[in-house]
Design an enzyme around this catalytic site. Structure first.
Site, PDB file in Angstrom:
ATOM      1  N   THR A  88       1.428   3.376   0.319  1.00  0.00           N
ATOM      2  CA  THR A  88       2.442   4.427   0.395  1.00  0.00           C
ATOM      3  C   THR A  88       2.490   5.075   1.771  1.00  0.00           C
ATOM      4  OG1 THR A  88       2.310   4.909  -1.977  1.00  0.00           O
ATOM      5  CG2 THR A  88       3.147   6.668  -0.578  1.00  0.00           C
ATOM      6  N   SER A  98      -0.756  -3.599  -7.161  1.00  0.00           N
ATOM      7  CA  SER A  98      -0.553  -4.694  -8.105  1.00  0.00           C
ATOM      8  C   SER A  98      -0.774  -6.056  -7.468  1.00  0.00           C
ATOM      9  CB  SER A  98       0.860  -4.621  -8.697  1.00  0.00           C
ATOM     10  OG  SER A  98       1.834  -4.645  -7.662  1.00  0.00           O
ATOM     11  N   THR A 118      -3.006   4.020  -2.741  1.00  0.00           N
ATOM     12  CA  THR A 118      -3.885   4.982  -3.402  1.00  0.00           C
ATOM     13  C   THR A 118      -4.216   4.617  -4.847  1.00  0.00           C
ATOM     14  OG1 THR A 118      -1.995   6.364  -4.047  1.00  0.00           O
ATOM     15  CG2 THR A 118      -3.121   6.902  -1.964  1.00  0.00           C
TER      16      THR A 118
END
Length: 386
Positions: free
Chosen positions: A50, A101, A133
């Site tokens: 992110t 993922s 994260t």
């Protein structure tokens, strides 16, 4: 990687060079003026996440669009000239996906080896790793268990994307670099820095999917804080008592094992009326290590208990952890079952994977859980009891 790859490059070429010179490029200070004093060298290993992601607009932090074209380098450029007064920063770009993922054992193995290679450079005082994260706590603990150098390793990321009104990536990254450059966490093992708080890798966990204060350490709490130029360390992991000794390093030297040689370990949850099927299926598939995330101190259903007994008879080794996030089953020497105490299921899985990859003896694996897996790893055995 050699120290010759760390010579300064013009700022205008930083983004391109970080991608074209083998993934190792130094970012020069913004403008032509060099820092007036000597500053330490810190390497930032860019593993995405992110912190390098963007959104369709500045208020939609629940949505993702794309990544910064220059990765973490784009964020670092925005920090100059102030960053140049804290550290001389080099960036190592990796092909590791920052998406949780997409993470694999192979990518974590690569990440650990990359960090170790950076720490081996004589002029590097520490490494900062950026990543997604969702599994940051697992990344940190895997590094904590496998890194061979006592130099500081600080893992960080962001909860909100770059360019949003609430982006936290810049402050997390700046504080992480400041902490690594200070060398204050030498021999601490790997730590996580998020929201200006410093956490030990073994203890930290993610507690929320969106909030900026999404990381905590249960009963232990943060080990310190970074407030602007003030670094306050409240306590240290017990491992620091092994500073400078061969015992500081764990047995898990990844230079001796390929990613393919790391044993596969799975997690099975305990809950009301849980079926035996997952345990039976994993055992039938040849999985030799299973962590149970049980209710209460680690309890499993009657059906699961029967499946565990059958699997143990077939050579499967279990680690009993709790899903509560607190204290769980203590090890009592039960054949085929090792108590994880307060080690979370996801971290117990990493430790069991490494233990079983480096030893086929249950007795040795159990001993490593009682020593390396304990928060008091490094203290003399006679001074504490689990």
């Amino acid at each position: 990687m050699t120290s010759s790859g760390m010579s300064p490059i013009p700022l205008a070429n930083a983004r391109q060079s970080a991608r074209s010179d083998g993934g190792h490029a130094e970012i020069a200070a913004l403008g032509s003026a060099a820092p007036e004093h000597s500053v330490p060298t810190v390497v930032v290993v860019d593993a995405g996440g992110t912190i390098t992601a963007t959104t369709p607009d500045r208020i939609s932090y629940l949505s993702y669009s794309q990544s910064l074209s220059g990765g973490i380098t784009d964020l670092l450029i925005r920090m100059y000239p102030e960053l140049g007064r804290v550290a001389k920063v080099s960036v190592v770009s990796t092909d590791i996906s920052g998406l949780s993922s997409d993470s694999t054992t192979e990518s974590r193995h690569q990440l650990s080896q990359t960090v170790d290679a950076c720490l081996a450079l004589s002029d590097v005082v520490g490494v900062v790793v950026t990543g997604g994260t969702n599994i940051l706590e697992e990344d940190a603990y895997f590094l904590d268990l496998t890194i061979r150098s006592e130099k500081p390793v600080v893992v960080t990321g962001a909860m909100h994307q770059s360019g949003t009104f609430t982006e936290d990536g810049m402050t997390n990254l700046f504080s992480a670099i400041r902490l690594a450059a200070s060398e204050r966490t030498t021999s601490f093992g790997t730590v996580i820095l998020m929201n200006d708080q410093i956490f030990a890798a073994r203890e930290v966990t993610k507690t929320d999917g969106y909030r900026l204060d999404a990381f905590a350490a249960g009963s232990y709490g943060a080990i310190g804080v970074v407030n602007a130029d003030r670094i306050r360390l409240i306590r240290a992991p017990a491992r620091v008592t092994l500073h400078g000794t061969a015992s500081w390093k764990t047995p898990f030297d990844l230079s001796r094992k390929t990613a393919a040689e790391l044993v596969r370990v799975e997690i099975v949850s305990g809950y009301l009326d849980a079926s035996a099927v997952p345990i039976q299926a994993l055992a039938a598939a040849g999985i030799k290590g299973i962590v149970t995330a049980g209710h209460g101190p680690g309890s499993m259903s009657v059906a699961q208990g029967a499946a565990m007994a059958a699997a143990i008879a077939d050579g499967v080794l279990f680690v009993s952890a709790t899903r509560t996030g607190g204290e769980g089953r203590y090890d009592d020497g039960s054949p085929g079952i090792i108590g994880a105490a307060d080690l979370t299921p996801q971290k117990a899985r990493l430790l069991l994977q490494l233990c079983m990859s480096f030893s086929e003896e249950e007795t040795q694996v159990r001993d490593w859980f009682k020593s390396i897996g304990d928060p008091q790893f490094g203290l003399r055995p006679k001074t504490w009891r689990r």
